[in-house]
Design a protein around this motif. Structure first.
Motif, PDB file in Angstrom:
ATOM      1  N   PHE A   1      -1.588   6.405 -30.184  1.00 26.77           N
ATOM      2  CA  PHE A   1      -2.441   5.311 -29.749  1.00 26.77           C
ATOM      3  C   PHE A   1      -1.565   4.153 -29.292  1.00 26.77           C
ATOM      4  CE2 PHE A   1      -4.664   1.295 -30.415  1.00 26.77           C
ATOM      5  CZ  PHE A   1      -5.828   1.508 -29.681  1.00 26.77           C
TER       6      PHE A   1
ATOM      7  N   ARG B   1      -2.485  13.938 -26.898  1.00 22.22           N
ATOM      8  CA  ARG B   1      -3.832  13.496 -27.251  1.00 22.22           C
ATOM      9  C   ARG B   1      -3.802  12.084 -27.851  1.00 22.22           C
ATOM     10  NH1 ARG B   1      -5.498  18.510 -30.884  1.00 22.22           N
ATOM     11  NH2 ARG B   1      -3.308  18.212 -31.458  1.00 22.22           N
ATOM     12  N   GLN B   2      -4.841  11.335 -27.556  1.00 25.08           N
ATOM     13  CA  GLN B   2      -4.923   9.934 -27.971  1.00 25.08           C
ATOM     14  C   GLN B   2      -6.031   9.732 -29.004  1.00 25.08           C
ATOM     15  OE1 GLN B   2      -2.641   7.584 -26.435  1.00 25.08           O
ATOM     16  NE2 GLN B   2      -1.801   9.579 -25.818  1.00 25.08           N
ATOM     17  N   LEU B   3      -5.755   8.881 -29.964  1.00 22.90           N
ATOM     18  CA  LEU B   3      -6.807   8.451 -30.871  1.00 22.90           C
ATOM     19  C   LEU B   3      -7.759   7.522 -30.123  1.00 22.90           C
ATOM     20  CD1 LEU B   3      -4.782   7.459 -34.079  1.00 22.90           C
ATOM     21  CD2 LEU B   3      -6.217   9.487 -33.814  1.00 22.90           C
ATOM     22  N   HIS B   4      -9.028   7.587 -30.473  1.00 28.97           N
ATOM     23  CA  HIS B   4      -9.984   6.607 -29.965  1.00 28.97           C
ATOM     24  C   HIS B   4      -9.757   5.301 -30.717  1.00 28.97           C
ATOM     25  CE1 HIS B   4     -13.861   4.597 -29.240  1.00 28.97           C
ATOM     26  NE2 HIS B   4     -13.867   5.311 -28.123  1.00 28.97           N
ATOM     27  N   LYS B   5     -10.035   4.202 -30.049  1.00 32.93           N
ATOM     28  CA  LYS B   5      -9.814   2.893 -30.669  1.00 32.93           C
ATOM     29  C   LYS B   5     -10.511   2.776 -32.015  1.00 32.93           C
ATOM     30  CE  LYS B   5      -9.831  -2.038 -29.610  1.00 32.93           C
ATOM     31  NZ  LYS B   5     -10.171  -3.074 -28.596  1.00 32.93           N
ATOM     32  N   SER B   6     -11.677   3.355 -32.155  1.00 31.81           N
ATOM     33  CA  SER B   6     -12.418   3.284 -33.417  1.00 31.81           C
ATOM     34  C   SER B   6     -11.729   4.071 -34.533  1.00 31.81           C
ATOM     35  CB  SER B   6     -13.845   3.803 -33.223  1.00 31.81           C
ATOM     36  OG  SER B   6     -13.826   5.171 -32.821  1.00 31.81           O
ATOM     37  N   GLU B   7     -10.949   5.087 -34.158  1.00 37.75           N
ATOM     38  CA  GLU B   7     -10.268   5.911 -35.160  1.00 37.75           C
ATOM     39  C   GLU B   7      -9.049   5.207 -35.754  1.00 37.75           C
ATOM     40  OE1 GLU B   7     -10.684  10.479 -33.939  1.00 37.75           O
ATOM     41  OE2 GLU B   7      -9.894   9.243 -32.301  1.00 37.75           O
TER      42      GLU B   7
END
Length: 373
Positions: A337, A351-357
């Motif tokens: 992220f 792969r990227q984490l979502h901001k909420s994660e």
């Protein structure tokens, strides 16, 4: 008036002397002092091992603080008593080092002929107790990896099993804190294999899987440096090799770190990591642990151009039928992220984490009921 002025000067001069003394002498609040040049006493020891031997074994959660004066200490250590704190004079001047490697004959008490250290036993410092702290010192494995790495694969002088660990968090380790330290090695520098650990404002160097294991380890505001190799290799290096159990939420988490390199490390040559499925003895045989679904997360970290565009790499393991198989990074739990720098990119392999994660990766959530400043 003159007398009073003279008295004031004397008082100031005396204070400066005391302050100067405090800058070079360990604080009186330490429970033990390691100083090879001092005469041994009830509080002063000529080796770290002697200071550890004298430390209490009672687990009353009271820290036992050992100050280590500047110097080089050739010692192979195991900390099996809780609440020990090793505090050096400075991370650049207080160094604990040893040169064992995995395939070397063990010199442990009771070791039989032909019994080798193995990767876990090769460590310069092994932790087997809770609430251990390291501050302001270096732990290094000085096995000559580069010279061995430079040899051809069919060279009879090539040493097999050349893994050489600097620090090993073994079974029994939990709530481990390392702050302002250096960990130096090449292959397998840091073996994080148990419990919760926090590496803060520290420097960790190596090249092959040099941060690895199944423990829950947090790295904050630290430098992770990739070192050179004895001969060209593709990939050149791998930063991490987690073997996190699928039932565990957290593995190796890097927040606000910088990923740097030696000048000899090429661009686009070093993987962030690969999935390690360690060979494990099960009731139906010995094979790669299918439940070791490694987890590694990089958040808000700066990456130099040595990090590969694909980010992650596969890793070989032994199948139940004895054949070699490749474990793929997309089957592990590898995410980023807000990576920055010339080695940062976003593509289907990274792969990227979502901001909420990202909110799940606070120190409080990672460590649960462990609270430390």
């Amino acid at each position: 008036m003159i007398v009073r002025h003279i008295v004031s000067i004397i008082a100031i001069f005396s204070s400066l002397i005391l302050m100067s003394g405090c800058a070079t002498q360990p604080n009186a609040h330490y429970d033990a002092i390691v100083n090879a040049s001092e005469k041994p006493s009830t509080k002063t020891f000529i080796s770290i091992q002697a200071a550890l031997d004298a430390a209490p074994t009672i687990n009353n959660n009271k820290p036992h603080r050992i100050f280590i004066v500047a110097g080089n200490y050739y010692e192979k250590l195991v900390i099996a008593k809780p609440n020990i704190q090793l505090i050096g004079a400075d991370k650049n001047t207080t160094r604990i080092y040893y040169d064992a490697y995995a395939g070397q004959q063990s010199t442990d008490a009771g070791a039989t002929k032909g019994q080798i250290w193995g990767t876990p036993g090769s460590a310069t410092l092994i932790i087997r107790a809770a609430n251990i702290q390291l501050r302001h010192l270096t732990v290094e494995n000085t096995f000559n990896f580069l010279a061995n790495d430079a040899l051809a694969h069919d060279d009879p002088k090539l040493i097999p099993n050349s893994q050489a660990v600097a620090l090993h968090l073994d079974y029994g380790s939990d709530r481990f804190l390392a702050r302002d330290i250096r960990l130096l090695g090449y292959q397998d520098t840091l073996y994080v294999n148990s419990g919760r650990s926090w590496f803060d404002k520290s420097f960790i160097a190596g090249n092959v899987d040099f941060i690895f294991g199944k423990g829950n380890a947090l790295f904050t505001n630290s430098e992770i440096k990739t070192l050179g190799r004895g001969k060209p290799s593709s990939p050149h290096a791998y930063l991490v090799a987690p073997s996190t159990n699928i039932n565990n939420e957290y593995g190796l988490t890097f927040i606000d770190c910088i990923l740097t390199r030696d000048q000899s490390v090429p661009d686009n040559s070093t993987a962030l990591g690969r999935p390690w499925h360690p060979s494990t003895q099960f009731a139906d045989g010995r094979y790669a642990d299918p439940n070791a679904i490694g987890k590694a997360i990089f958040i808000n970290s700066w990456m130099d151009a040595h990090i590969t565009q694909d980010g992650w790499h596969s890793m070989a393991g032994t199948a139940k039928d004895g054949n070699k198989i490749q474990f793929q990074p997309q089957d592990a739990r590898f995410f980023e992220f807000n990576s920055k720098g010339p080695g940062a990119t976003i593509n289907s392999n990274r792969r990227q984490l979502h901001k909420s994660e990202v909110d799940n990766y606070t120190r409080e959530k990672i460590f649960g009921d462990w609270r430390i400043d």
